[in-house]
Design an enzyme around this catalytic site. Structure first.
Site, PDB file in Angstrom:
ATOM      1  N   ASP A   8      47.677  25.473  40.799  1.00  0.00           N
ATOM      2  CA  ASP A   8      48.119  26.665  40.577  1.00  0.00           C
ATOM      3  C   ASP A   8      49.474  26.928  41.275  1.00  0.00           C
ATOM      4  O   ASP A   8      49.650  26.937  42.548  1.00  0.00           O
ATOM      5  CB  ASP A   8      47.115  27.852  41.098  1.00  0.00           C
ATOM      6  CG  ASP A   8      47.603  29.176  40.518  1.00  0.00           C
ATOM      7  OD1 ASP A   8      48.519  29.301  39.872  1.00  0.00           O
ATOM      8  OD2 ASP A   8      46.906  30.176  41.043  1.00  0.00           O
ATOM      9  N   TYR A  13      56.761  32.541  38.024  1.00  0.00           N
ATOM     10  CA  TYR A  13      58.121  32.970  37.450  1.00  0.00           C
ATOM     11  C   TYR A  13      58.948  33.153  38.558  1.00  0.00           C
ATOM     12  O   TYR A  13      60.167  33.014  38.389  1.00  0.00           O
ATOM     13  CB  TYR A  13      57.628  34.248  36.722  1.00  0.00           C
ATOM     14  CG  TYR A  13      57.216  34.203  35.333  1.00  0.00           C
ATOM     15  CD1 TYR A  13      57.528  34.991  34.314  1.00  0.00           C
ATOM     16  CD2 TYR A  13      56.048  33.505  35.079  1.00  0.00           C
ATOM     17  CE1 TYR A  13      56.732  34.880  33.050  1.00  0.00           C
ATOM     18  CE2 TYR A  13      55.370  33.260  33.905  1.00  0.00           C
ATOM     19  CZ  TYR A  13      55.892  34.126  32.741  1.00  0.00           C
ATOM     20  OH  TYR A  13      55.246  34.071  31.736  1.00  0.00           O
ATOM     21  N   ARG A  45      55.764  40.979  48.056  1.00  0.00           N
ATOM     22  CA  ARG A  45      54.156  41.253  47.870  1.00  0.00           C
ATOM     23  C   ARG A  45      53.844  41.860  49.418  1.00  0.00           C
ATOM     24  O   ARG A  45      53.236  42.827  49.590  1.00  0.00           O
ATOM     25  CB  ARG A  45      53.263  40.052  47.980  1.00  0.00           C
ATOM     26  CG  ARG A  45      53.267  39.699  46.524  1.00  0.00           C
ATOM     27  CD  ARG A  45      52.633  38.404  46.212  1.00  0.00           C
ATOM     28  NE  ARG A  45      52.549  38.012  44.741  1.00  0.00           N
ATOM     29  CZ  ARG A  45      51.708  37.014  44.300  1.00  0.00           C
ATOM     30  NH1 ARG A  45      50.959  36.384  44.950  1.00  0.00           N
ATOM     31  NH2 ARG A  45      52.206  36.560  42.807  1.00  0.00           N
ATOM     32  N   ASP A 100      51.162  27.962  34.371  1.00  0.00           N
ATOM     33  CA  ASP A 100      51.317  27.639  35.665  1.00  0.00           C
ATOM     34  C   ASP A 100      49.932  27.141  36.306  1.00  0.00           C
ATOM     35  O   ASP A 100      49.950  27.094  37.477  1.00  0.00           O
ATOM     36  CB  ASP A 100      51.855  29.219  36.426  1.00  0.00           C
ATOM     37  CG  ASP A 100      50.453  30.213  36.433  1.00  0.00           C
ATOM     38  OD1 ASP A 100      49.549  30.220  35.508  1.00  0.00           O
ATOM     39  OD2 ASP A 100      50.562  31.040  37.414  1.00  0.00           O
ATOM     40  N   GLU A 101      49.214  26.977  35.488  1.00  0.00           N
ATOM     41  CA  GLU A 101      48.005  26.303  36.035  1.00  0.00           C
ATOM     42  C   GLU A 101      47.543  24.890  35.224  1.00  0.00           C
ATOM     43  O   GLU A 101      47.691  25.088  34.032  1.00  0.00           O
ATOM     44  CB  GLU A 101      46.691  27.260  35.807  1.00  0.00           C
ATOM     45  CG  GLU A 101      47.037  28.414  36.814  1.00  0.00           C
ATOM     46  CD  GLU A 101      45.661  29.285  36.691  1.00  0.00           C
ATOM     47  OE1 GLU A 101      44.805  28.876  36.986  1.00  0.00           O
ATOM     48  OE2 GLU A 101      45.907  30.534  36.503  1.00  0.00           O
TER      49      GLU A 101
END
Length: 190
Positions: A8, A13, A45, A100-101
């Site tokens: 992952d 992005y 975050r 993305d995985e």
């Protein structure tokens, strides 16, 4: 009997935009589509910005938030293809989940390593606990998968610049769940 790796790309992005403009690496960064922050980097975050937060709310939480439009998916698709191309080399089957995985089945390589009774230094997490520096005889297949996981993460980082977290398990669901346990840029084996 199976060994599945799940990779992952952390804050995918945002990482792509940071590669395109390295000045963005240390600032709170949000990638927008329409009226939402679809993802953000770790500095954002820490300031309270979350995925799928309204842009207006994200700016209130983090006044210094730098916003980049993610409407044009071209750079993300190109990076996704590069990641997939790298990871395909590590197993008999690779499968994408979004951009993305990626899941990779490394069962055959692990069985071969176990037959050779190879020993490896353990890295990452097993069942949530870090095993530091001990030598582990490859008696079970998830330990064998750790080697491919480490090499896959390293190859993706070197060839694309993208950091990944990874999970190792006997099926896709558990591998995906494990990959999220020790983010960013680490791996967990179940």
């Amino acid at each position: 009997d199976r060994v599945i790796l799940h990779f992952d790309a952390d804050c995918f992005y945002a990482q792509v935009e940071e590669l395109r403009d390295p000045k963005l690496r240390e600032v709170p960064l949000g990638i927008t589509q329409k009226f939402l922050v679809v993802t953000c980097n770790y500095p954002a975050r820490r300031a309270g910005v979350t995925k799928l937060m309204a842009i207006e709310d994200a700016k209130k939480k983090c006044p210094g938030l730098v916003l980049v439009s993610g409407e044009d998916l071209t750079p993300y698709r190109l990076t996704s293809r590069r990641i997939f191309s790298v990871l395909q080399r590590f197993g008999s089957a690779a499968e994408r989940l979004g951009m993305d995985e990626v899941w990779v089945d490394v069962t055959a390589a692990c069985k071969k390593m176990m037959e050779e009774n190879a020993e490896r230094r353990w890295q990452g997490h097993e069942g949530g606990y870090l095993r530091r520096g001990g030598r582990v005889c490859l008696r079970h297949s998830s330990a064998a998968g750790q080697r491919d996981c480490t090499e896959g993460e390293g190859a993706v980082k070197e060839e694309t610049g993208i950091r990944t977290s990874a999970g190792i398990a006997h099926n896709k669901l558990l591998a995906k769940l494990a990959s999220g346990l020790h983010k960013p840029d680490d791996q967990t084996s179940l």
